[in-house]
Write a protein that holds these residues in place. Structure first.
Motif, PDB file in Angstrom:
ATOM      1  N   SER A 196      30.335 -61.943  -2.041  1.00 22.10           N
ATOM      2  CA  SER A 196      29.873 -61.314  -0.911  1.00 22.10           C
ATOM      3  C   SER A 196      28.298 -62.216  -0.734  1.00 22.10           C
ATOM      4  N   TRP A 243      25.888 -60.019  -0.918  1.00 23.03           N
ATOM      5  CA  TRP A 243      25.301 -58.917  -0.453  1.00 23.03           C
ATOM      6  C   TRP A 243      25.145 -58.451  -1.346  1.00 23.03           C
ATOM      7  N   THR A 287      24.549 -54.393  -2.264  1.00 24.56           N
ATOM      8  CA  THR A 287      24.631 -53.233  -2.152  1.00 24.56           C
ATOM      9  C   THR A 287      26.210 -52.569  -1.788  1.00 24.56           C
ATOM     10  N   LEU A 338      32.866 -60.879   5.382  1.00 25.54           N
ATOM     11  CA  LEU A 338      31.999 -59.721   5.471  1.00 25.54           C
ATOM     12  C   LEU A 338      31.416 -59.007   6.888  1.00 25.54           C
ATOM     13  N   VAL A 339      31.478 -57.684   7.203  1.00 23.11           N
ATOM     14  CA  VAL A 339      30.843 -57.998   8.177  1.00 23.11           C
ATOM     15  C   VAL A 339      29.498 -57.012   8.261  1.00 23.11           C
ATOM     16  N   GLY A 340      29.760 -56.292   7.137  1.00 23.84           N
ATOM     17  CA  GLY A 340      28.315 -55.480   6.767  1.00 23.84           C
ATOM     18  C   GLY A 340      28.254 -54.304   5.952  1.00 23.84           C
ATOM     19  N   ASP A 350      24.418 -49.957   7.084  1.00 27.15           N
ATOM     20  CA  ASP A 350      23.174 -50.237   8.731  1.00 27.15           C
ATOM     21  C   ASP A 350      23.871 -50.752   9.780  1.00 27.15           C
ATOM     22  N   ILE A 351      24.467 -51.729   9.184  1.00 21.03           N
ATOM     23  CA  ILE A 351      25.509 -52.856  10.303  1.00 21.03           C
ATOM     24  C   ILE A 351      26.943 -51.944  10.549  1.00 21.03           C
ATOM     25  N   MET A 408      27.185 -51.031  14.649  1.00 28.05           N
ATOM     26  CA  MET A 408      28.221 -51.629  15.576  1.00 28.05           C
ATOM     27  C   MET A 408      29.649 -50.173  15.803  1.00 28.05           C
TER      28      MET A 408
END
Lengths: 131, 74
Positions: A68, A70, A72, A82-84, A87-88, A92
């Motif tokens: 990803s 990413w 974390t 991947l959306v998040g 935090d994201i 959202m």
């Protein structure tokens, strides 16, 4: 297929589950505040989701982050993308975008309740609707 | 241990035109609000990745134990 069975298994899980959350612990028993908040947001939206606990094997997290890019945990994927992380997903949820992304109705009262109390340890109100 | 000021400077020098507000209660857990024109037209994922990329391999989760990010386009 690569010569990395674990990476293949993670790829497959992301592909085969429309909504999948990689987290520390389980939605019922999250082991980290960020994972807990993210799972709670998904539960509040009320659509079913798959959850993978990354804690039993540190290689899961390594391979997942390699896929990803990413760093974390948690990581939420919807339809293979991947959306998040926390935090994201939390942001959202508050704006109603998460409901939209998951194909749920955007509840006005949920958005209001979330924005009324934006901080604190459990801003979303943990409510287990998975049963 | 990194300080909020240090993180702010690193974010602002790495991301073009960025203005960052960085806070930390303990110099281990940080929250950063970053505003930059460079985020325009990018998804949240891409925006947050740009902030993550300021930091070196192993730094996040290490010295910077947790970094909460909020990105904004001016």
């Amino acid at each position: 297929m690569s010569d990395n069975p674990l990476r293949d298994a993670i790829d497959e899980a992301i592909r085969d589950n429309e909504v999948i959350l990689f987290m520390k612990g389980t939605p019922e028993q999250p082991m980290c505040g960020f994972s807990s908040r993210t799972a709670a947001a998904l539960q509040a939206v009320g659509k079913p989701f798959a959850a993978v606990d990354v804690l039993p094997d540190p290689r899961i997290r390594q391979e997942l982050s390699a896929i990803s890019e990413w760093p974390t945990i948690p990581q939420l994927f919807v339809k293979g993308e991947l959306v998040g992380g926390c935090d994201i997903v939390t942001e959202m949820f508050e704006t109603g975008e998460l409901h939209e992304a998951l194909g749920a109705e955007r509840p006005a009262e949920a958005a209001e309740a979330a924005t009324a109390e934006p901080t604190g340890p459990q801003p979303l109100g943990v409510e287990n609707r998975l049963g | 241990m990194p300080t909020p000021d240090e993180l702010k400077q690193r974010i602002e020098t790495t991301i073009p035109g960025a203005v960052a507000v960085v806070e930390s209660p303990d110099n281990v857990h940080f929250s950063a609000t970053v505003r930059s024109d460079a985020f325009a037209g990018k998804s949240r994922i891409q925006q947050h990745k740009m902030v993550y990329e300021v930091f070196g391999e192993g730094e996040l989760g290490g010295a910077v134990h947790a970094l909460q990010i909020k990105t904004e386009v001016p």
